[in-house]
Design an enzyme around this catalytic site. Structure first.
Site, PDB file in Angstrom:
ATOM      1  N   CYS A  71       0.882  -1.160   0.000  1.00  0.00           N
ATOM      2  CA  CYS A  71       0.000   0.000   0.000  1.00  0.00           C
ATOM      3  C   CYS A  71       0.920   1.209   0.000  1.00  0.00           C
ATOM      4  O   CYS A  71       1.522   1.530   1.021  1.00  0.00           O
ATOM      5  CB  CYS A  71      -0.917   0.029   1.221  1.00  0.00           C
ATOM      6  SG  CYS A  71      -1.842   1.584   1.336  1.00  0.00           S
ATOM      7  N   CYS A 116      -0.496   4.394   2.365  1.00  0.00           N
ATOM      8  CA  CYS A 116      -0.429   4.326   3.831  1.00  0.00           C
ATOM      9  C   CYS A 116       0.119   2.952   4.168  1.00  0.00           C
ATOM     10  O   CYS A 116       1.307   2.717   3.970  1.00  0.00           O
ATOM     11  CB  CYS A 116      -1.765   4.635   4.481  1.00  0.00           C
ATOM     12  SG  CYS A 116      -3.192   3.819   3.729  1.00  0.00           S
ATOM     13  N   SER A 117      -0.706   2.072   4.675  1.00  0.00           N
ATOM     14  CA  SER A 117      -0.202   0.732   4.960  1.00  0.00           C
ATOM     15  C   SER A 117      -1.357  -0.258   5.030  1.00  0.00           C
ATOM     16  O   SER A 117      -1.378  -1.141   5.875  1.00  0.00           O
ATOM     17  CB  SER A 117       0.596   0.723   6.265  1.00  0.00           C
ATOM     18  OG  SER A 117      -0.188   1.276   7.304  1.00  0.00           O
ATOM     19  N   CYS A 118      -2.346  -0.105   4.138  1.00  0.00           N
ATOM     20  CA  CYS A 118      -3.507  -1.004   4.109  1.00  0.00           C
ATOM     21  C   CYS A 118      -3.027  -2.458   4.070  1.00  0.00           C
ATOM     22  O   CYS A 118      -2.124  -2.807   3.316  1.00  0.00           O
ATOM     23  CB  CYS A 118      -4.361  -0.730   2.874  1.00  0.00           C
ATOM     24  SG  CYS A 118      -5.053   0.936   2.857  1.00  0.00           S
TER      25      CYS A 118
END
Lengths: 95, 208
Positions: B112, B115-117
């Protein structure tokens, strides 16, 4: 359910713009051309959540872009690809 | 939470004795306001944290093992990941869940960049490197170099497919079933599957 504007295999361009709101298109994908890999569902519009409830919902597509077109001097195989989720209002048919 | 004696303070376990950044202070203040305004209760918050901590890559391993053992299940999993995963009794968040299959000529890897999905509701908490700016920036631009650092060496006969999880879908890689595992039980197969293989930063699953 509203009808999907695009179908699998169509060539699409991702808009190159920067709205003054939270949006989910990373800079490297803006202005790029790819193919619709998959038609996904309707989801809340991230640009409408800051003041509101994300409505109307927008359809998401997965767009497949050859890596060699995405990056200058890409060093991997010619078949390497990137796939990314793009909301419908960021897409238009490409020539 | 010094000097603050609402009920929800007692359910909060800070990582640090005091907030250590402006962002952390804003986050704590926002949490207090959301709870006081009735958007959610501390108990609901605890339940979400507990569910995330309960999820683990072992669940992904069981799903992969079922797909290896049952071609009809695999077809359903690749067509509609969320429905096929719920079929096995897993409660996952209401995202579309997309399972990408590795084969002899394709290697999938997930990131991602924004962000950091991460599919936390299925695989649990994401590894620190998945959230790092370095991984997120580099794996889209030079996936083969990043994969090589993880020990995945790919020839030009294998295409890399990077999946940028930028919106509402969540992803899991279905690794290749290792050779010489004919006749193995699903339980034994599931034990072979690692978190990194489900993200795509591992390709070969050792069987010994």
């Amino acid at each position: 359910m509203t009808t999907a504007l695009f179908e699998v295999g169509q060539r699409v361009r991702i808009a190159d713009r920067t709205p003054p709101a939270h949006h989910r298109v990373p800079g490297y994908a803006k202005g790029q051309v790819g193919f619709i890999e998959r038609v996904c569902g309707l989801h809340g519009d991230p640009e409408k959540f800051i003041r509101g409830d994300g409505k109307p919902p927008r359809r998401i597509y997965r767009v497949r872009i050859p890596q060699a077109e995405l990056w200058q001097a890409y060093s991997g195989a010619t078949g390497d690809q990137l796939e990314i989720e793009i909301f419908e209002h960021w897409l238009e048919l490409a020539e | 939470m010094t000097g603050h004696d609402h009920d929800h303070s007692r359910t909060f376990q800070p990582d640090h004795a005091e907030p250590h950044s402006d962002g952390a202070r804003v986050g704590l203040a926002l949490r207090e306001l959301l709870i006081e305004a009735g958007h959610y209760t501390p108990e609901e918050e605890q339940a979400v944290i507990a569910a995330m901590q309960h999820a683990s890559p072992q669940d992904g391993g069981r799903i992969a093992a079922r797909a290896w053992s049952d071609p009809d299940y695999k077809a359903r999993l690749l067509a509609n990941g969320a429905a096929a995963i719920r079929e096995l009794g897993y409660e996952i968040e209401p995202y579309e869940f997309t399972v990408m299959e590795n084969d002899a000529s394709t290697h999938n890897v997930i990131v991602c960049t924004l962000c950091s999905c991460y599919p936390r509701s299925l695989l649990g908490m994401s590894p620190a490197w998945y959230k790092s700016a370095s991984y997120r920036a580099r794996v889209v631009r030079e996936p083969r170099a990043v994969l090589a650092e993880f020990g995945v060496e790919l020839g030009d006969d294998v295409n890399v497919r990077v999946h940028d999880s930028t919106a509402e879908l969540r992803y899991m890689v279905l690794p290749q079933r290792p050779d010489n595992t004919e006749g193995w039980s699903e339980e034994k197969l599931a034990d072979l599957v690692t978190r990194d293989a489900l993200i795509g930063t591992q390709r070969i699953l050792p069987t010994d």
